[in-house]
Write an enzyme that holds these catalytic residues in place. Sequence first.
Site: not given
Ligand code: NAD
Length: 296
Positions: A64-65, A94, A169, A244
Amino acid sequence: MNIGFIGLGNMGGPMAANLVRAGHEVRVFDLLAEHLAEAAAAGCIVAANAREAVADCEVAITMLPAGQHVTGLWLGDDLLGALPAGALVIDSSTIDVASARAVGEAARARGLRFVDAPVSGGTAGARAGTLTFIMGGEAPDVEAARVVLAAMGQNLFHAGPLGAGQIAKMCNNMLLAIQMAGTAEALALGVREGLDPAVLSTIMGKSSGNNWCLERYNPWPGVMESAPASRDYQGGFMTRLMVKDLGLAMALAEHAKSPVPLGAAARNLFQLHAQWGNEALDFSSIQRLYRGPEHR
Ligand code: NAD
């Protein structure tokens, strides 16, 4: 294994698909219908809500975000209460250390197991199943998590006790932000002085300025076909998520009383860039800030 997976965004979608490919039964939930449709096409079983996704599962994963989403679901909505005793909860988002510890301690108090396991490797790593997982938790729980995480990642580290995965991280992402801003800065300087960004990238990539951004994630459009820069900075790791993470690193620095002048500069740069309407673009779009207003 029966796995519940919540959060199917840029990272979670391809991660869940890799679990299916490895032969697991994966029950998923996300708030966005299009993400559920993609997961169904990848072979996941779509649940009607988060509770249904994790009910009766052996392993529950959240991607999740931010911290409020993770605590909101596991504690606020009492999703922990939907899990059978002994189930393993893996949070790969994260998030701040306090939230990770709060969920982990609540899980343990209910006879569940918990590992904080944020990832590194970007969306390409998520698709390829080559992510790095950075785990915090008790050794037996971490060992149990390895079995599942091996379907999504290549490097599985145990950083230390509960919350240690998040600390490691944050250190990593602060360094990544500094490197990305530095790489964009150097490329903009060279191009302004008449160099070709691809030639300059090759030179720096084989010299002492080499880093992950030059090798895998070049911020200049067209230099690296697979990088978000070459698709208008769509997908990838959103600037708002990097802001963030830098905020989390600043809070950690405050707690540790550790000076972070470069991290603070990077945080301000990415915050400024986000404010100009680039929040949803990949973080390598910081290159536009350096290229000037006509590229914003
Ligand atoms: P994103 O915003 O693309 O995906 C998050 C998903 O969570 C969305 O599909 C959203 O609809 C869903 N969501 C939010 N609240 C929800 C709830 N209550 N119930 C169900 N679903 C819910 O984000 P992302 O890029 O996939 O990143 C996710 C995490 O991973 C973050 O913490 C980010 O910092 C970390 N991260 C991302 C990357 C990257 O390259 N994108 C790399 C490493 C770590």
